[in-house]
Design a protein around this motif. Sequence first.
Motif, PDB file in Angstrom:
ATOM      1  N   VAL A 161       5.938   6.403   2.540  1.00 49.86           N
ATOM      2  CA  VAL A 161       6.520   5.245   2.120  1.00 49.86           C
ATOM      3  C   VAL A 161       5.541   4.287   1.724  1.00 49.86           C
ATOM      4  O   VAL A 161       4.477   4.240   2.042  1.00 49.86           O
ATOM      5  N   GLN A 162       6.208   3.123   1.039  1.00 48.36           N
ATOM      6  CA  GLN A 162       5.345   2.122   0.702  1.00 48.36           C
ATOM      7  C   GLN A 162       5.297   1.279   1.958  1.00 48.36           C
ATOM      8  O   GLN A 162       6.302   0.546   2.180  1.00 48.36           O
ATOM      9  N   ILE A 163       4.097   0.835   2.274  1.00 51.59           N
ATOM     10  CA  ILE A 163       3.741   0.083   3.514  1.00 51.59           C
ATOM     11  C   ILE A 163       2.795  -1.358   3.042  1.00 51.59           C
ATOM     12  O   ILE A 163       1.933  -1.139   2.718  1.00 51.59           O
ATOM     13  N   VAL A 213       1.112  -1.098   0.069  1.00 55.48           N
ATOM     14  CA  VAL A 213      -0.030  -0.175  -0.026  1.00 55.48           C
ATOM     15  C   VAL A 213       1.038   1.230  -0.064  1.00 55.48           C
ATOM     16  O   VAL A 213       1.869   1.435   1.019  1.00 55.48           O
ATOM     17  N   THR A 214       0.726   2.026  -1.003  1.00 51.28           N
ATOM     18  CA  THR A 214       1.438   3.376  -0.815  1.00 51.28           C
ATOM     19  C   THR A 214       0.782   4.263  -0.230  1.00 51.28           C
ATOM     20  O   THR A 214      -0.449   4.632  -0.504  1.00 51.28           O
ATOM     21  N   VAL A 215       1.371   4.943   0.820  1.00 52.18           N
ATOM     22  CA  VAL A 215       0.621   5.604   1.622  1.00 52.18           C
ATOM     23  C   VAL A 215       1.194   7.136   1.811  1.00 52.18           C
ATOM     24  O   VAL A 215       2.426   7.319   1.791  1.00 52.18           O
ATOM     25  N   ALA A 216       0.259   8.050   1.527  1.00 47.44           N
ATOM     26  CA  ALA A 216       0.973   9.573   1.664  1.00 47.44           C
ATOM     27  C   ALA A 216      -0.009  10.324   2.514  1.00 47.44           C
ATOM     28  O   ALA A 216      -1.222  10.155   2.448  1.00 47.44           O
ATOM     29  N   ILE A 217       0.642  10.687   3.184  1.00 46.91           N
ATOM     30  CA  ILE A 217       0.013  11.592   4.355  1.00 46.91           C
ATOM     31  C   ILE A 217      -0.115  12.987   3.908  1.00 46.91           C
ATOM     32  O   ILE A 217       0.745  13.847   3.596  1.00 46.91           O
ATOM     33  N   GLY A 257       6.933   4.685  16.773  1.00 43.72           N
ATOM     34  CA  GLY A 257       6.149   5.443  16.096  1.00 43.72           C
ATOM     35  C   GLY A 257       6.958   6.193  14.943  1.00 43.72           C
ATOM     36  O   GLY A 257       8.043   5.922  14.685  1.00 43.72           O
ATOM     37  N   SER A 258       6.347   7.029  14.396  1.00 40.01           N
ATOM     38  CA  SER A 258       6.615   7.759  13.275  1.00 40.01           C
ATOM     39  C   SER A 258       6.329   9.187  13.236  1.00 40.01           C
ATOM     40  O   SER A 258       5.165   9.511  13.831  1.00 40.01           O
ATOM     41  N   SER A 270       0.270   0.421  12.028  1.00 37.59           N
ATOM     42  CA  SER A 270      -0.595   1.743  12.372  1.00 37.59           C
ATOM     43  C   SER A 270       0.287   2.505  13.195  1.00 37.59           C
ATOM     44  O   SER A 270      -0.083   3.588  13.420  1.00 37.59           O
ATOM     45  N   GLU A 271       1.717   1.925  13.672  1.00 38.40           N
ATOM     46  CA  GLU A 271       2.629   3.017  14.150  1.00 38.40           C
ATOM     47  C   GLU A 271       3.672   3.678  13.132  1.00 38.40           C
ATOM     48  O   GLU A 271       3.968   4.734  13.394  1.00 38.40           O
ATOM     49  N   ILE A 272       3.794   2.718  12.064  1.00 37.68           N
ATOM     50  CA  ILE A 272       4.625   3.286  11.249  1.00 37.68           C
ATOM     51  C   ILE A 272       4.218   3.723   9.729  1.00 37.68           C
ATOM     52  O   ILE A 272       3.595   2.993   9.090  1.00 37.68           O
ATOM     53  N   GLU A 273       4.281   4.932   9.491  1.00 36.69           N
ATOM     54  CA  GLU A 273       3.620   5.423   8.188  1.00 36.69           C
ATOM     55  C   GLU A 273       4.654   6.145   7.632  1.00 36.69           C
ATOM     56  O   GLU A 273       4.375   6.705   6.268  1.00 36.69           O
ATOM     57  N   GLY A 274       5.907   6.136   7.849  1.00 32.23           N
ATOM     58  CA  GLY A 274       6.922   6.624   7.237  1.00 32.23           C
ATOM     59  C   GLY A 274       7.889   7.235   7.702  1.00 32.23           C
ATOM     60  O   GLY A 274       8.475   6.669   9.121  1.00 32.23           O
ATOM     61  N   VAL A 275       9.081   8.083   7.281  1.00 28.03           N
ATOM     62  CA  VAL A 275      10.240   8.299   8.057  1.00 28.03           C
ATOM     63  C   VAL A 275       9.865  10.039   8.478  1.00 28.03           C
ATOM     64  O   VAL A 275       9.341  10.609   7.725  1.00 28.03           O
ATOM     65  N   PRO A 276      10.384  10.492   9.776  1.00 33.31           N
ATOM     66  CA  PRO A 276      11.318   9.697  10.629  1.00 33.31           C
ATOM     67  C   PRO A 276      10.656   8.696  11.074  1.00 33.31           C
ATOM     68  O   PRO A 276       9.372   8.728  11.608  1.00 33.31           O
ATOM     69  N   ALA A 277      11.234   7.240  11.809  1.00 33.71           N
ATOM     70  CA  ALA A 277      10.528   6.307  12.280  1.00 33.71           C
ATOM     71  C   ALA A 277      11.497   6.097  13.399  1.00 33.71           C
ATOM     72  O   ALA A 277      12.572   6.028  13.560  1.00 33.71           O
ATOM     73  N   PHE A 278      10.810   5.849  14.627  1.00 35.71           N
ATOM     74  CA  PHE A 278      11.426   5.577  15.925  1.00 35.71           C
ATOM     75  C   PHE A 278      11.209   4.162  16.384  1.00 35.71           C
ATOM     76  O   PHE A 278      10.090   3.795  16.478  1.00 35.71           O
ATOM     77  N   VAL A 279      12.189   3.658  16.824  1.00 38.24           N
ATOM     78  CA  VAL A 279      12.155   2.511  17.771  1.00 38.24           C
ATOM     79  C   VAL A 279      12.967   2.687  19.148  1.00 38.24           C
ATOM     80  O   VAL A 279      13.983   2.915  19.064  1.00 38.24           O
ATOM     81  N   MET A 280      12.152   2.946  20.155  1.00 41.02           N
ATOM     82  CA  MET A 280      12.546   3.633  21.490  1.00 41.02           C
ATOM     83  C   MET A 280      12.441   2.826  22.707  1.00 41.02           C
ATOM     84  O   MET A 280      11.182   2.194  22.882  1.00 41.02           O
ATOM     85  N   ARG A 281      13.628   2.950  23.699  1.00 43.92           N
ATOM     86  CA  ARG A 281      13.205   2.167  24.807  1.00 43.92           C
ATOM     87  C   ARG A 281      12.672   3.457  25.832  1.00 43.92           C
ATOM     88  O   ARG A 281      13.366   4.432  25.865  1.00 43.92           O
TER      89      ARG A 281
END
Length: 228
Positions: free
Chosen positions: A66-68, A18-22, A216-217, A196-207
């Motif tokens: 991004v393409q998701i 799915v190509t997602v454009a915000i 999130g993104s 549901s959390e990643i829609e593009g960049v920047p994307a975060f994987v955080m502790r």
Amino acid sequence: MSNLWDAVCHSVWAATVVTVAIVGAGAVERTFASLAEQEAPDTGAVAAAPAASGLAAAPGPIAAAVQIPNVPPATKPTPEEMFSLATSLAGTRIGTGAAGPRGVVFYDPRCPYCHAAWQALRGRDLDLLWVPVPALGSEPAERSRIAAALQNTTGGKASLEAGFEKEAAAAMTPELEAKAQENGAVFMVLARSFPSEIEGVPAFVMRDESGGVRIGSGWPATPGVVPQ
């Protein structure tokens, strides 16, 4: 780790996407395409973002499109496993803590929202690994900003400043291309596993403060993902 990687990434490119454009706060435009009808992705084909005109003025968290893929991988990693995968990638670390980075930022040096995130976070005392991915599509192999980001990962803040502020570029070598493709593949695993959390960049994987992993993104980031 290798077994998880093999299971998760085996069919990353073999699914409908799915190509997602915000296009505004909460407004999403989706276009379906089959990767089976496309050529195999190269270093710059991890994502192909539509035109971003007008996005800068939109309220709320905004991410470069991004393409998701719309189907989760056969073996979905847990947030903790995703953190382990992400922190193993090639990138520029801002911090030297013995315990490893606090989190990972997937970014494209050409992305204005990634640039905004860098400007906001560069003065913070956060131990982060900034991982470049070709999220905005292909670029000339002889003058690649992704290649420059991967070529110069030991300079800390100076490396990221060069990438964002000076638009540093370099030739894409086979070694750098392999790193770019690995980074891009893990980013796609992240997007497929947590759509549901990643829609593009920047994307975060955080502790977080309690030791859990948050994903999130967009920038400003999803509330609660980036420590205040």
